[in-house]
Enzyme design. Structure first.
Site, PDB file in Angstrom:
ATOM      1  CG  ASP A  83      23.576 -21.370 -17.105  1.00  0.00           C
ATOM      2  OD1 ASP A  83      23.285 -22.544 -16.838  1.00  0.00           O
ATOM      3  OD2 ASP A  83      24.488 -21.054 -17.876  1.00  0.00           O
ATOM      4  CG  HIS A  98      23.431 -24.417 -19.545  1.00  0.00           C
ATOM      5  ND1 HIS A  98      24.197 -24.554 -18.418  1.00  0.00           N
ATOM      6  CD2 HIS A  98      24.130 -25.011 -20.542  1.00  0.00           C
ATOM      7  CE1 HIS A  98      25.318 -25.193 -18.718  1.00  0.00           C
ATOM      8  NE2 HIS A  98      25.294 -25.485 -19.992  1.00  0.00           N
ATOM      9  CD  GLU A 156      28.695 -27.405 -20.629  1.00  0.00           C
ATOM     10  OE1 GLU A 156      29.793 -27.781 -20.223  1.00  0.00           O
ATOM     11  OE2 GLU A 156      28.041 -26.497 -20.066  1.00  0.00           O
TER      12      GLU A 156
HETATM   13  C1  ACM Z   1      30.531 -23.182 -22.031  1.00  0.00           C
HETATM   14  O1  ACM Z   1      31.592 -22.867 -21.469  1.00  0.00           O
HETATM   15  N1  ACM Z   1      29.731 -24.116 -21.521  1.00  0.00           N
HETATM   16  C2  ACM Z   1      30.120 -22.556 -23.275  1.00  0.00           C
END
Ligand code: ACM
Ligand code: ZN
Length: 759
Positions: free
Chosen positions: A186, A258, A322
């Site tokens: 991440d 991420h 995201e």
């Molecule tokens: C998430 O909680 N961003 C998958």
């Protein structure tokens, strides 16, 4: 033989004892069937000296069983537990346990089935195991409801070492969970060794500090470095450890967003070329992988290939959540890729959204070359053109599961509002360690039904199963991790394993002390909220009262007051349901056998003309937030500032249009209602409220309206009371129409309404 063992043997001789420790096969998760045979005299006596018989193929299971029995004293009895394969069942994880006075047979449809049978035996032990255990004669047959029973762990935001990960796997095994979704990369760290890209761990596994406090409340970073990664040898060791416990590890490489840790290591993979840093905070970045550059696509291919060489799992998780598109819009390479692919923006999907679809397809192709399929977060559905075998992990509520199955994708249910274990588990925030937000108490987890409303049978068949996620932004230690997981994982286990018609939260709570005894034996930390009382209410319309009942956790008592005072040792002990027909404040607390007080549960009851009336709604509430449904709006109970408390009713897009017939005509000149606003978590303010009255109960006339100019994001969170005044009028019925504001942003925005009062 010491004296205690001698006494135990004497107990065997007579067969029963008032003080014997007796097993109970109704464990968590609840087996499909438990049939006792009380007509058979005697029972099996279990102790650390009980003999275990198993073929070579079940040698490991036999070792597990011996280690579970090791917690018991010797029995002195000559009983044998035999482990066998060969149970005929369509479900490969099924097992049957047959208990006779001298022999227990655990027979599985596979070694995994035998393993789950052993978990049931282990969890059936009584809390007090200071003496050998009587195992009642009978039969248990069991098989799981879902074949995918997942738990996710983020080891990026905080790092957990090999031994801690193994303990996490042990926790999963105890709860019959068979998939471990391991979130390995991440923005805040890269935690898996990739030989072809050594800087990913040399640079990307380290960050100098972590944001202090809640995201959005400040920007200060502490100076405690967070670093760590797993070598490929360590990963192989952990995979083996999990597989011995019948758990498959599904690794996640979260892309194309991420990826700040990867960009800090290899800046050429981003659109701007950097420089980039491993993030010390949780969001607010715009940099992601640049799919316009061939080198980036090669990176994705190389990393996924190495990951697949390491992990044998059928599925590889490629993230996809995201992903801000800001950089792609401005990047000449990304725009050139869009042109090369002939991508044209549509009303449904921008060119950049479709570029993410290209990344999803590319990663899925690499997986397919290795005989695997991908899993992606529900954002992957934003692009129409994704491979049919891609599995959708629904996290922003259940919508990804509903839409995904409608498009014929398999799905995994992990809705944040039921199964995010980084959310608070109590609404008494002052007594909780800082968490990311939200509110998911054990009962909420327990109430989750993976076949969402409106899914056809064909759609239901595509639901692989449910999974809970633990993101660790606010989970710095392993002990804290256990506090967030336990006992919510027990509620999850019952959602995953037990047939829905067998589920009952009260019964589940009564079965929990034995599981908690297992937590204590294993030295696991756990949250104690489950020992608190749950206060339930049911409106008695004809009697004009509210029936209040309190759940009593085994071994504790509940004390209560009705005058708002804090209940203490001299308060009344709850013994049976109470009928409340006057305004009052209910406070109740669970008191453990050792005198420890739980958290006080509090409710305010206010009775006005609409209370306990007949209510109908013009529009259905939004099912995940329907809670008590229409009746909750006129049950006299006033919602506090937690919109997930169960007192509120949520509406998605539609107004709250409530028609209430009073129990008896009343003269009124004011209507009040409350809305609950939690910015930015999804609760929405109202725009307009209209009040109509009816003297005959049939024809309605507009009495007054109230306008709200609009939602202000700076408006503080909390419950707001709205009052609408008009000239006194005698009514039989009232209609209140509360229209929501226009929603905006990524999240669905829900209008939460509670108690409609009139006086
Ligand atoms: C998430 O909680 N961003 C998958
Ligand atoms: Zn780019």
């Amino acid at each position: 033989m010491n004296l205690r063992l001698f006494i135990a043997s004497a107990v065997v001789a007579v067969g029963v004892s008032a003080y014997a420790a007796i097993a109970d096969y109704r464990v968590v998760p609840l087996p499909q069937s438990v049939t006792l045979a009380p007509e058979v005299s005697g029972c099996f006596i279990l102790g650390s000296d009980t003999k275990v018989d198993a073929p070579k193929t079940l040698r490991r299971e036999a070792d597990f069983l011996r280690s579970y029995l090791g917690v018991l004293p010797k029995s002195g009895a000559k009983g044998v537990i035999e482990l066998r394969l060969g149970l005929k069942s369509d479900n490969p994880e099924a097992y049957r346990i047959t208990v006779a006075p001298k022999k227990i047979i655990v027979e599985g449809a596979s070694a995994a089935g035998v393993f789950y049978g052993l978990q049931t035996l282990r969890k059936s032990l009584p809390v007090d195991i200071s003496m050998p255990v009587e195992m009642p004669v009978g039969e248990i047959y069991d098989a799981p409801r879902f074949s995918y029973r997942g738990a996710h762990l983020d080891v990026v935001r905080h790092f957990f070492d090999v031994d801690e990960v193994k303990t996490f796997i042990d926790m999963l095994a105890l709860h019959n969970i068979n998939k471990f979704h391991w979130h390995l990369t991440d923005d805040q760290g890269w935690r898996v060794e990739i030989k072809k890209y050594p800087r990913l761990t040399e640079v990307g596994s380290k960050r100098p500090g972590t944001l202090i406090g809640r995201y959005g409340a400040g920007t200060e970073i502490d100076s405690i470095p967070v670093e760590g990664f797993y070598t490929q040898d360590q990963i192989r060791d952990i995979i083996k450890y999990a597989s011995e416990r019948h758990i498959e590890i599904i690794p996640e490489i979260d892309l194309p967003s991420h990826m700040m840790a990867a960009l800090a290591s290899y800046p050429e993979l981003g659109c701007t070329g950097g420089p980039y840093e491993v993030l010390c905070t949780w969001a607010g970045y715009k940099d992601v992988l640049c799919p316009g550059k061939d080198k980036t696509m090669e990176f994705i291919s190389d990393v996924l290939t190495e990951v697949m060489e390491l992990f044998p799992s059928r599925f590889i998780h490629i993230g996809g959540d995201e992903c801000p598109k800001d950089r792609w819009k401005e990047c000449p390479d990304c725009q050139a890729r869009i042109a090369e692919l002939g991508i044209v923006a549509t009303d449904e999907a921008s060119a950049e959204t479709q570029l993410q679809g290209y990344v999803t397809r590319y990663a899925a192709d690499i997986a397919a070359k290795h005989g695997r399929s991908v899993i992606g977060w529900d954002e992957i559905l934003e692009c129409e053109d994704i491979p049919q075998d891609a599995v959708v992990m629904s996290w922003r509520g259940i919508d990804g599961a509903v839409k995904g199955t409608a498009r014929n994708h398999r799905v995994i249910q992990t809705p944040n509002d039921y199964l995010y274990f980084d959310y608070y588990q109590s609404d008494n925030m002052d007594r909780e360690p800082l968490a990311i937000g939200g509110y998911v108490p054990v009962e909420r987890v327990y109430s989750f039904e993976p076949f969402s409303d409106g899914m056809s049978e064909a759609q239901q068949a595509l639901v692989m199963g449910p999974q809970a996620n633990l993101w660790t932004e606010y989970v710095p230690t392993f002990s804290h991790l256990q506090y967030m997981e336990l006992p919510r994982m027990a509620a999850l286990a019952e959602v995953q394993w037990t047939q829905p018609e067998q589920k009952n939260y009260h019964d589940f709570k009564c079965r929990m002390p034995r599981l908690i005894a297992n937590y204590e034996r294993e030295g696991y930390n756990y949250a104690h909220h489950i020992e608190d009382t749950d206060i339930n209410y049911k409106a008695d319309r004809s009697g004009g009262a509210l029936e209040m009942s309190a759940s009593v956790y085994p071994g504790s008592t509940v004390r209560y007051s009705l005058d708002g005072s804090v209940p203490g040792e001299s308060s009344k002990v709850y013994a049976r349901p109470l009928f409340l027909d006057q305004d009052c404040v209910v406070n109740a607390v669970s008191v453990g056998a050792d005198g420890t007080m739980g958290t006080v549960q509090s409710d305010t009851l206010v009775i006005t003309a609409p209370t306990f009336g007949e209510i109908t709604l013009g529009y259905e509430p939004y099912s995940p937030f329907a809670f008590g449904g229409a009746e909750a709006l006129v049950d006299g109970l006033i919602g506090n500032d937690n919109f997930r408390s169960g007192r509120w009713v949520g509406f998605l897009g539609d107004p709250c249009d409530a028609t209430i017939t009073f129990r008896e005509p009343a003269t009124v000149s004011q209507v009040t209602f409350k809305t609950c606003l939690v910015w930015p978590e999804g609760a929405l303010e109202y725009r307009k409220a209209e009040v109509y009255g009816s003297a005959d109960g049939e024809t309605f006339e507009l009495l007054a309206t109230l306008d709200n100019p609009g939602q202000d994001p700076k408006q503080g969170n909390g419950a707001y009371l709205h009052k609408i005044d008009f000239d006194p009028v005698t009514l039989k019925a009232l209609r209140v129409v509360i229209t929501p504001c226009e929603p905006s942003g990524m999240w669905k925005r829900i209008l939460f309404v509670d108690e409609i009062s009139a006086k």
